[in-house]
Design a protein around this motif. Structure first.
Motif, short mmCIF file in Angstrom:
data_model
loop_
_atom_site.label_atom_id
_atom_site.label_comp_id
_atom_site.label_asym_id
_atom_site.label_seq_id
_atom_site.Cartn_x
_atom_site.Cartn_y
_atom_site.Cartn_z
N SER A 8 0.81 -1.21 0.00
CA SER A 8 0.00 0.00 0.00
C SER A 8 0.84 1.27 0.00
O SER A 8 0.30 2.35 -0.07
CB SER A 8 -0.94 0.00 1.20
OG SER A 8 -0.21 0.01 2.40
N THR A 25 4.96 -1.83 3.78
CA THR A 25 3.66 -1.79 4.44
C THR A 25 2.68 -2.46 3.48
O THR A 25 2.63 -2.10 2.31
CB THR A 25 3.22 -0.36 4.73
OG1 THR A 25 4.17 0.24 5.59
CG2 THR A 25 1.85 -0.34 5.41
N ALA A 27 -1.35 -4.54 2.97
CA ALA A 27 -2.71 -4.73 3.46
C ALA A 27 -3.19 -6.10 2.98
O ALA A 27 -2.95 -6.47 1.82
CB ALA A 27 -3.62 -3.64 2.93
N ARG A 34 -8.86 -10.40 5.24
CA ARG A 34 -9.19 -9.00 5.45
C ARG A 34 -10.20 -8.86 6.59
O ARG A 34 -10.15 -7.91 7.37
CB ARG A 34 -9.74 -8.38 4.16
CG ARG A 34 -9.98 -6.89 4.26
CD ARG A 34 -10.47 -6.29 2.95
NE ARG A 34 -11.72 -6.88 2.52
CZ ARG A 34 -11.90 -7.52 1.36
NH1 ARG A 34 -10.91 -7.63 0.52
NH2 ARG A 34 -13.06 -8.03 1.04
N PHE A 37 -8.24 -9.35 9.88
CA PHE A 37 -7.28 -8.30 10.23
C PHE A 37 -7.30 -7.26 9.14
O PHE A 37 -6.72 -7.44 8.07
CB PHE A 37 -5.87 -8.90 10.38
CG PHE A 37 -4.95 -8.05 11.19
CD1 PHE A 37 -4.93 -8.17 12.57
CD2 PHE A 37 -4.13 -7.13 10.59
CE1 PHE A 37 -4.09 -7.38 13.33
CE2 PHE A 37 -3.30 -6.32 11.33
CZ PHE A 37 -3.26 -6.46 12.71
N ASP A 38 -7.97 -6.14 9.38
CA ASP A 38 -8.17 -5.14 8.33
C ASP A 38 -7.20 -3.97 8.37
O ASP A 38 -7.27 -3.08 7.54
CB ASP A 38 -9.61 -4.63 8.35
CG ASP A 38 -9.96 -3.95 9.66
OD1 ASP A 38 -9.16 -4.03 10.61
OD2 ASP A 38 -11.04 -3.35 9.74
N ARG A 39 -6.28 -3.94 9.33
CA ARG A 39 -5.32 -2.84 9.42
C ARG A 39 -4.06 -3.17 8.61
O ARG A 39 -3.79 -4.33 8.33
CB ARG A 39 -4.92 -2.61 10.88
CG ARG A 39 -6.09 -2.07 11.71
CD ARG A 39 -5.70 -1.96 13.15
NE ARG A 39 -5.43 -3.33 13.63
CZ ARG A 39 -5.05 -3.63 14.85
NH1 ARG A 39 -4.88 -2.70 15.74
NH2 ARG A 39 -4.85 -4.87 15.21
N PRO A 40 -3.27 -2.16 8.26
CA PRO A 40 -2.03 -2.41 7.52
C PRO A 40 -1.03 -3.21 8.38
O PRO A 40 -1.05 -3.13 9.60
CB PRO A 40 -1.47 -1.01 7.24
CG PRO A 40 -2.55 -0.06 7.55
CD PRO A 40 -3.51 -0.73 8.46
N LEU A 41 -0.20 -3.96 7.69
CA LEU A 41 0.85 -4.73 8.34
C LEU A 41 2.20 -4.33 7.76
O LEU A 41 2.27 -3.79 6.66
CB LEU A 41 0.65 -6.23 8.12
CG LEU A 41 -0.51 -6.89 8.86
CD1 LEU A 41 -0.70 -8.31 8.38
CD2 LEU A 41 -0.25 -6.87 10.35
N ASN A 60 2.71 -5.80 13.21
CA ASN A 60 1.94 -4.55 13.23
C ASN A 60 2.73 -3.44 13.93
O ASN A 60 2.22 -2.39 14.21
CB ASN A 60 0.57 -4.75 13.88
CG ASN A 60 0.68 -5.20 15.31
OD1 ASN A 60 1.76 -5.48 15.81
ND2 ASN A 60 -0.45 -5.27 15.99
#
Length: 158
Positions: A8, A25, A27, A34, A37-41, A60
């Motif tokens: 992303s 980073t 997603a 998704r 776990f919907d937050r960026p990694l 994270n």
């Protein structure tokens, strides 16, 4: 990138001489992943010079440097290997307590037994493996049999 993850933002620069390959980073884009776990990694790719393996770490934690992330995961893997060794050699199937002191006491007790059995094996010149010796001892724990008699091929007379 797989269908399950997409980048992303542009990758962060890394010093490749340290073994780091990339710091990105991402997603998760798969339907089920998704939802879980919907937050960026953060994806850190590292080449381990000792093993020659390329390792990929997902976290994270965006605050620590990429090299610190790689070192932390490597240390974590050593802890995993230690507990694997404990399960295989010390025969701890479950911990009786959950406090730090209870776990330490049980591990140290198991290590003491393991070392004592290793000493007995060496002093008595027993050919059986430590695992076999522990098995025999656990089966004959309350018998009044001489220790060397448990490991001789011929039955002993009392």
């Amino acid at each position: 990138m797989t269908r399950e993850a997409s980048s992303s933002r542009a990758p962060s620069p890394v010093d490749r001489s340290t073994g780091l390959i990339c710091d990105q980073t991402i997603a998760l884009t798969g339907f089920y992943t998704r939802q879980g776990f919907d937050r960026p990694l953060r994806r850190v790719k590292f080449n381990d010079a000792e093993t020659g393996k390329t390792l990929v770490f997902l976290t994270n934690n965006f605050a620590l440097p990429a090299m610190t992330i790689a070192k932390l995961y490597k240390c974590r893997w050593q802890v995993e290997l230690f507990f694997k060794w404990i399960k295989q050699h010390l025969r701890i199937k479950a911990f009786f307590g959950t406090s730090e002191n209870a776990v330490k006491a049980q591990i140290w007790s198991a290590i003491c037994v393991y070392v004592l059995v290793a000493i007995i094996k060496k002093r008595l010149g027993i050919n059986a493996s430590l695992y076999e010796i522990l098995q025999i001892l656990s089966l004959s724990l309350f018998e009044k049999t001489k220790l060397l008699g448990l490991f001789q091929d011929t039955p002993t007379q009392k």
